[in-house]
Design a protein around this motif. Sequence first.
Motif, mmCIF file in Angstrom:
data_model
loop_
_atom_site.group_PDB
_atom_site.id
_atom_site.type_symbol
_atom_site.label_atom_id
_atom_site.label_comp_id
_atom_site.label_asym_id
_atom_site.label_seq_id
_atom_site.Cartn_x
_atom_site.Cartn_y
_atom_site.Cartn_z
ATOM 1 N N SER A 93 0.839 -1.203 0.000
ATOM 2 C CA SER A 93 0.000 0.000 0.000
ATOM 3 C C SER A 93 0.871 1.250 0.000
ATOM 4 C CB SER A 93 -0.920 0.012 1.225
ATOM 5 O OG SER A 93 -0.145 0.035 2.418
ATOM 6 N N PHE A 94 0.227 2.400 -0.175
ATOM 7 C CA PHE A 94 0.932 3.678 -0.140
ATOM 8 C C PHE A 94 1.037 4.164 1.310
ATOM 9 C CE2 PHE A 94 -0.880 3.567 -4.431
ATOM 10 C CZ PHE A 94 0.254 3.861 -5.189
ATOM 11 N N ARG A 193 3.849 0.027 -7.187
ATOM 12 C CA ARG A 193 2.814 1.048 -7.405
ATOM 13 C C ARG A 193 1.596 0.435 -8.107
ATOM 14 N NH1 ARG A 193 2.558 6.665 -7.550
ATOM 15 N NH2 ARG A 193 1.056 7.489 -9.054
ATOM 16 N N LYS A 194 1.859 -0.413 -9.089
ATOM 17 C CA LYS A 194 0.768 -1.118 -9.791
ATOM 18 C C LYS A 194 0.008 -2.023 -8.841
ATOM 19 C CE LYS A 194 2.932 -1.131 -14.383
ATOM 20 N NZ LYS A 194 3.630 -1.985 -15.382
ATOM 21 N N ALA A 196 -0.225 -1.773 -5.548
ATOM 22 C CA ALA A 196 -0.966 -0.975 -4.579
ATOM 23 C C ALA A 196 -2.226 -0.378 -5.185
ATOM 24 C CB ALA A 196 -0.072 0.136 -4.024
ATOM 25 N N LYS A 197 -2.120 0.074 -6.423
ATOM 26 C CA LYS A 197 -3.300 0.631 -7.108
ATOM 27 C C LYS A 197 -4.342 -0.440 -7.339
ATOM 28 C CE LYS A 197 -1.514 4.731 -9.426
ATOM 29 N NZ LYS A 197 -1.292 5.414 -10.718
ATOM 30 N N LYS A 200 -6.040 -1.135 -4.046
ATOM 31 C CA LYS A 200 -6.933 -0.023 -3.718
ATOM 32 C C LYS A 200 -8.236 -0.124 -4.521
ATOM 33 C CE LYS A 200 -6.509 4.889 -2.694
ATOM 34 N NZ LYS A 200 -5.699 6.104 -2.886
ATOM 35 N N ALA A 201 -8.089 -0.531 -5.786
ATOM 36 C CA ALA A 201 -9.255 -0.657 -6.657
ATOM 37 C C ALA A 201 -10.156 -1.802 -6.197
ATOM 38 C CB ALA A 201 -8.802 -0.887 -8.085
#
Length: 201
Positions: A93-94, A193-194, A196-197, A200-201
């Motif tokens: 995660s971020f 980053r991919k 984590a996105k 999140k989605a």
Amino acid sequence: METWAHIFLEQVKATSLLEWLAVLLGVAEVLLARANKVALYPTGIAATLISIYLLLNAHLFAESALNVYYVVMSVYGWYHWVKKRNEPPVKVSFATRQEWIITLLISFVGWGLLYILLVKYTPSTVPIMDAWVSSTAWAGMWLLARRKVENWVLLNVSNLFAIPLLFHKHLVMFSVLTLILFIVAIFGYVDWRKIAKGEKA
């Protein structure tokens, strides 16, 4: 240019078997980290224990202390990733705002404290650089243990300054390893980053 090439080749020839082993384990660790595999931790611990010995011999005291911290954080990270058998592992995660504040405190307060300790209690000839490389890496490792995307950013700030520092201290293969880690960390950041996105989605 020829002089630099000559110095580089001479230092490569002088590289010990222990340094080669630490470098190979270090490469394996970062590739496992990029692939998001928990096996990065036992591999990293082995590389780190060898590095502590070599860095002490080179009078890079803050980096030696950093590697002790790596061992502790690796054990913590290993547990944090796996947790208990019936619980899912921590997701990528971020960093939150609070985690960023902690990260900046580790980086800058750690830099100041390490610098003071190096100047007062060691014969270090590079206290500013040694302290900065270590404090930013401390922050990166803390974020890595918590599986935060931004760990790659902090680790690369550390790597950027560590490359010339290690070369200056005649640890040429460690310098080459750090350059490799710098490149791999860029891809690691993109990959995480991919992930984590996606989470999140």
